[in-house]
Design a protein around this motif. Structure first.
Motif, mmCIF file in Angstrom:
data_model
loop_
_atom_site.group_PDB
_atom_site.id
_atom_site.type_symbol
_atom_site.label_atom_id
_atom_site.label_comp_id
_atom_site.label_asym_id
_atom_site.label_seq_id
_atom_site.Cartn_x
_atom_site.Cartn_y
_atom_site.Cartn_z
ATOM 1 N N VAL A 188 0.855 -1.189 0.000
ATOM 2 C CA VAL A 188 0.000 0.000 0.000
ATOM 3 C C VAL A 188 0.893 1.242 0.000
ATOM 4 N N GLU A 189 2.058 1.111 0.645
ATOM 5 C CA GLU A 189 3.070 2.167 0.756
ATOM 6 C C GLU A 189 2.533 3.390 1.485
ATOM 7 N N ASN A 190 1.764 3.118 2.531
ATOM 8 C CA ASN A 190 1.191 4.192 3.324
ATOM 9 C C ASN A 190 0.677 3.600 4.628
ATOM 10 N N GLU A 191 0.284 4.455 5.555
ATOM 11 C CA GLU A 191 -0.387 3.960 6.747
ATOM 12 C C GLU A 191 -1.797 3.519 6.375
ATOM 13 N N THR A 192 -2.222 2.372 6.901
ATOM 14 C CA THR A 192 -3.597 1.923 6.734
ATOM 15 C C THR A 192 -4.321 2.047 8.071
ATOM 16 N N LEU A 193 -5.642 2.025 8.018
ATOM 17 C CA LEU A 193 -6.417 2.193 9.246
ATOM 18 C C LEU A 193 -6.321 0.981 10.153
ATOM 19 N N SER A 194 -5.889 -0.153 9.595
ATOM 20 C CA SER A 194 -5.772 -1.378 10.374
ATOM 21 C C SER A 194 -4.983 -2.392 9.558
ATOM 22 N N CYS A 195 -4.347 -3.349 10.233
ATOM 23 C CA CYS A 195 -3.629 -4.429 9.549
ATOM 24 C C CYS A 195 -3.732 -5.667 10.419
ATOM 25 N N GLY A 196 -4.393 -6.699 9.918
ATOM 26 C CA GLY A 196 -4.650 -7.901 10.719
ATOM 27 C C GLY A 196 -3.396 -8.663 11.091
ATOM 28 N N THR A 197 -2.514 -8.917 10.092
ATOM 29 C CA THR A 197 -1.271 -9.614 10.411
ATOM 30 C C THR A 197 -0.376 -8.751 11.285
ATOM 31 N N GLY A 198 -0.507 -7.424 11.148
ATOM 32 C CA GLY A 198 0.299 -6.513 11.952
ATOM 33 C C GLY A 198 -0.102 -6.488 13.411
ATOM 34 N N VAL A 199 -1.405 -6.409 13.689
ATOM 35 C CA VAL A 199 -1.836 -6.400 15.092
ATOM 36 C C VAL A 199 -1.565 -7.753 15.745
ATOM 37 N N THR A 200 -1.622 -8.823 14.949
ATOM 38 C CA THR A 200 -1.277 -10.147 15.467
ATOM 39 C C THR A 200 0.189 -10.186 15.880
ATOM 40 N N ALA A 201 1.057 -9.670 15.021
ATOM 41 C CA ALA A 201 2.487 -9.607 15.339
ATOM 42 C C ALA A 201 2.742 -8.742 16.568
ATOM 43 N N ALA A 202 2.041 -7.619 16.666
ATOM 44 C CA ALA A 202 2.223 -6.715 17.807
ATOM 45 C C ALA A 202 1.812 -7.377 19.108
ATOM 46 N N ALA A 203 0.697 -8.099 19.090
ATOM 47 C CA ALA A 203 0.222 -8.782 20.301
ATOM 48 C C ALA A 203 1.205 -9.852 20.746
ATOM 49 N N ILE A 204 1.747 -10.600 19.796
ATOM 50 C CA ILE A 204 2.706 -11.654 20.114
ATOM 51 C C ILE A 204 3.997 -11.058 20.690
ATOM 52 N N ALA A 205 4.448 -9.947 20.092
ATOM 53 C CA ALA A 205 5.658 -9.297 20.595
ATOM 54 C C ALA A 205 5.447 -8.697 21.986
ATOM 55 N N TYR A 206 4.260 -8.193 22.236
ATOM 56 C CA TYR A 206 3.957 -7.552 23.520
ATOM 57 C C TYR A 206 3.874 -8.566 24.658
ATOM 58 N N ALA A 207 3.219 -9.689 24.416
ATOM 59 C CA ALA A 207 2.952 -10.662 25.484
ATOM 60 C C ALA A 207 3.966 -11.804 25.461
ATOM 61 N N GLN A 208 5.249 -11.468 25.373
ATOM 62 C CA GLN A 208 6.288 -12.493 25.270
ATOM 63 C C GLN A 208 6.454 -13.311 26.548
ATOM 64 N N ASP A 209 6.012 -12.762 27.668
ATOM 65 C CA ASP A 209 6.191 -13.459 28.948
ATOM 66 C C ASP A 209 4.998 -14.338 29.313
ATOM 67 N N LYS A 210 4.012 -14.439 28.420
ATOM 68 C CA LYS A 210 2.798 -15.182 28.747
ATOM 69 C C LYS A 210 2.679 -16.455 27.917
ATOM 70 N N LYS A 211 2.225 -17.525 28.570
ATOM 71 C CA LYS A 211 1.977 -18.781 27.866
ATOM 72 C C LYS A 211 0.677 -18.735 27.083
ATOM 73 N N GLU A 212 -0.295 -18.006 27.618
ATOM 74 C CA GLU A 212 -1.554 -17.764 26.920
ATOM 75 C C GLU A 212 -1.894 -16.286 27.044
ATOM 76 N N ALA A 213 -2.445 -15.724 26.002
ATOM 77 C CA ALA A 213 -2.774 -14.299 26.048
ATOM 78 C C ALA A 213 -4.014 -14.016 25.220
#
Length: 255
Positions: A188-213
């Motif tokens: 897209v070469e721009n900011e989008t209002l949302s990105c599904g694979t992106g928010v998934t990656a962000a959640a995984i990176a954020y909750a690195q200390d949790k077995k389930e999140a």
């Protein structure tokens, strides 16, 4: 050509019922022109729904520039569209780039099971997660004022991600179980209002200390949630992306 427009938390897509295989998916110029917001329909991507002998349907996804990758919000919209067409009911097993996916369709949302993730990897002071599409993750303060496009462009073309480049996500915790995520999307070469694979990656990176999140995600386009399980080897599985997917309109365009 008859087309439909769908959006999932502001990530919008041209949807085409191509079960008779009439659309020329090798014409990347046509795909780009249909996604053009000035001279075409306008969208972040284009999705074809096709028959497949082993699955309920196959999703063929293109970014606005004609490139291909996995798209979480696009896949959720594809499931909603397949439901509208009568191809699927409440549950589905479909094929997308990179492999098969499961999804659950309700009146309010589409729950999409993402592919497994190998883990979170260091990227200088930031980190990197591949959720079917590559995602650079940077945690920032004052995310509302952050220069997402300027910073995103620099990281997107960084030589470490050559030649394909990467998507770039800027993340700020709101509370313990909720994040605000803004994404610069390649293709897209721009900011989008949302990105599904992106928010998934962000959640995984954020909750690195949790077995389930189970992490709530705020985007410029609306609310999503991501839940997952982490294995002893730090790989992640049973990843579900949940959020709305809505039909915006139906139209006809002369090709």
């Amino acid at each position: 050509m008859i087309f439909y427009k769908y959006q999932g938390t502001g990530n919008d897509f041209v949807m085409i019922d191509d079960r008779e295989n009439q659309f020329d998916d090798q014409d990347l110029k046509l795909i780009s022109s249909l996604c053009d917001r000035k001279f075409g329909i306008g969208a972040d991507g284009l999705i074809l729904i096709r028959n497949h002998p082993d699955y309920d349907f196959e999703m063929i996804y293109f970014n606005a520039d004609g490139s291909q990758s996995m798209c979480g919000n696009g896949a959720r919209c594809a499931v909603a569209f397949a439901g509208f067409l009568g191809v699927v009911q409440k549950e589905t097993h479909f094929l997308a780039i990179g492999g098969p996916h499961e999804a659950v369709l309700t009146d309010e949302a589409v729950e999409l099971k993402m592919g497994n993730v190998s883990g979170v990897h260091e990227a200088g002071d930031d980190c990197f997660v591949d959720t079917g599409s590559p995602h650079h993750i940077r945690f920032v303060d004052q995310i509302e004022q952050y220069p997402v496009v300027e910073e995103g462009k620099q990281i997107r073309y960084d030589e470490r991600y050559s030649p394909g480049g990467t998507n770039v996500n800027f993340v700020s915790p709101i509370r313990e179980d909720e994040l605000f995520v803004r994404t610069f999307e390649r293709g897209v070469e721009n900011e989008t209002l949302s990105c599904g694979t992106g928010v998934t990656a962000a959640a995984i990176a954020y909750a690195q200390d949790k077995k389930e999140a189970n992490v709530k995600i705020k985007t410029l386009g609306g609310q999503l949630s991501v839940r997952f399980k982490r294995n002893s080897d730090e790989s992640i599985e049973d990843i579900w992306l949940t959020g709305p997917a809505k039909q915006v309109y139906k139209g006809q365009i002369d090709l």
